[in-house]
Design an enzyme around this catalytic site. Structure first.
Site, PDB file in Angstrom:
ATOM      1  N   GLU A 142       0.857  -1.180   0.000  1.00 50.44           N
ATOM      2  CA  GLU A 142       0.000   0.000   0.000  1.00 50.44           C
ATOM      3  C   GLU A 142       0.899   1.238   0.000  1.00 50.44           C
ATOM      4  OE1 GLU A 142      -4.146   0.674   2.062  1.00 50.44           O
ATOM      5  OE2 GLU A 142      -2.535   0.966   3.514  1.00 50.44           O
ATOM      6  N   ALA A 144      -0.129   4.656  -0.893  1.00 49.61           N
ATOM      7  CA  ALA A 144      -0.741   5.874  -0.377  1.00 49.61           C
ATOM      8  C   ALA A 144      -0.675   5.851   1.142  1.00 49.61           C
ATOM      9  CB  ALA A 144      -2.188   5.988  -0.842  1.00 49.61           C
ATOM     10  N   ASN A 338       3.643   9.624   7.817  1.00 46.52           N
ATOM     11  CA  ASN A 338       4.433   8.573   7.165  1.00 46.52           C
ATOM     12  C   ASN A 338       3.654   7.266   7.199  1.00 46.52           C
ATOM     13  OD1 ASN A 338       6.967  10.064   6.693  1.00 46.52           O
ATOM     14  ND2 ASN A 338       7.030  10.173   8.946  1.00 46.52           N
ATOM     15  N   LYS A 339       4.082   6.308   6.404  1.00 45.58           N
ATOM     16  CA  LYS A 339       3.356   5.040   6.324  1.00 45.58           C
ATOM     17  C   LYS A 339       3.459   4.244   7.618  1.00 45.58           C
ATOM     18  CE  LYS A 339       0.577   2.587   4.053  1.00 45.58           C
ATOM     19  NZ  LYS A 339      -0.765   3.131   3.934  1.00 45.58           N
ATOM     20  N   VAL A 340       4.606   4.297   8.275  1.00 49.38           N
ATOM     21  CA  VAL A 340       4.783   3.605   9.551  1.00 49.38           C
ATOM     22  C   VAL A 340       5.017   4.652  10.627  1.00 49.38           C
ATOM     23  CG1 VAL A 340       6.117   1.933  10.858  1.00 49.38           C
ATOM     24  CG2 VAL A 340       5.787   1.606   8.402  1.00 49.38           C
TER      25      VAL A 340
END
Length: 344
Positions: A142, A144, A338-340
């Protein structure tokens, strides 16, 4: 140009089918853990925490077990050891790499709990490695920042968890979810009218109750993340205890319900009250009863209440992506995210 977020919304039917094919055979492993435990403790943050809210309602309403949401700081900051004998601790993390969640699951095991991980990070992720049983979703990468397919597949994994724990549900309902999501992506309802209604607003109250409460929380989070709206996610029971005062001509309501839910009547009454007060009440799901009571409506899935949240969130995702573009915001990369996410 098609955004990554919009592309990933469209990937959800396939991600759900693949996840169910992968995880339904694990119901037996979950059942074995269930025989050694009495209650559940969900460990999560952010979008995963909203998934955990769905898991809590699902387990209590259909598996007959007490479930609660953990406060990870008890493990990571206060460093208190609790007696978790008889507890099934379920940690949810999209990446499986959020240190706080991994640490809290390890703490739960050390306190005597049996453990389950729900993650899209794969079997080799730290969270999966820390758990007795790993329910690894099959959403694919993923890109986005706002979670879409990783969220809906988390809900699917939690539905499998409930089945493994003996929930009084029909597995065939779960198998119908991908097709229902496909239909919602193709026919979301009056999306443009809701986008127009929110275009000049600074805030919105998003409300649902019961199984739909998780959808209200997640839709509000998406509108905050990608549209920078002051979106407040509330149970309508809590909304009626005072915060409804903020709903007015400048702060509309977005109300969510499943068509066959015991909470539908209360949601319809709330929509009527909002409109009577001169504010807009946009609706997601709830069939004709809720759409008639509101200002403009987005469709819900033709699914039983226990699996409806996997479909109810889709119009909210589409609304977020479309509204962000109209506001000139890139929904794939909202500011400051951020993604994480790592927390202490």
């Amino acid at each position: 140009m098609t955004t990554r977020m919009r592309s990933e919304i469209a990937e959800q039917p396939t991600a759900l089918r693949d996840t169910l094919d992968s995880l339904l055979p694990k119901a037996g492993e979950i059942g074995a853990l269930g025989e050694q435990t009495r209650q559940l403790l969900f460990i999560a943050r952010g979008t995963s925490d909203n998934a955990a809210v769905y898991g809590r309602y699902l387990i209590e309403a259909h598996a007959g077990r007490l479930a609660a949401l953990a406060a990870p700081s008890i493990a990571t900051t206060y460093k208190r050891k609790l007696d978790l004998d008889g507890v099934l601790a379920v940690a949810i993390s999209q990446s499986g790499r959020t240190e706080e969640i991994v640490e809290t699951l390890a703490w739960a095991k050390d306190c005597g709990a049996k453990t389950v991980a729900v993650t899209n990070g794969g079997e080799q992720s730290p969270l999966a490695q820390a758990a007795d049983v790993a329910l690894c979703t099959v959403a694919g990468e993923e890109k986005a920042v706002p979670a879409t397919k990783t969220y809906t597949t988390q809900l699917a994994a939690l539905a499998v968890l409930a089945i493994g724990l003996g929930a009084d549900v029909d597995v065939d309902d779960l198998r119908r979810v991908p097709e229902a999501v496909e239909k919602l992506i193709a026919e979301p309802g009056d999306l443009e009218a809701v986008v127009e209604g929110l275009l000049d607003k600074q805030g919105v109250v998003v409300s649902g109750r019961g199984m739909a409460f998780s959808t209200a929380l997640e839709t509000a989070l998406k509108l905050k993340e990608a549209c920078y709206l002051h979106a407040m996610g509330l149970s309508y029971a809590d909304l009626l205890h005072g915060p409804i005062a903020v709903v007015d001509a400048d702060t509309p309501a977005l109300l969510v319900a499943s068509e066959n839910s015991p909470t539908l009547q209360g949601t319809v009454a709330l929509a009527e009250r909002v409109v009577a007060a001169g504010a807009a009440a946009y609706t997601i799901g709830g069939g004709d009863a809720l759409s008639r009571a509101g200002t403009a409506s987005l469709n819900g899935p033709d699914l039983p209440e226990w699996v409806a949240p996997m479909g109810l969130i889709v119009p909210g995702q589409l609304l977020t992506e479309a509204l962000a573009r109209r506001l000139g915001i890139d929904p794939d990369a909202p500011r400051g995210l951020n993604k994480v996410t790592q927390t202490d």
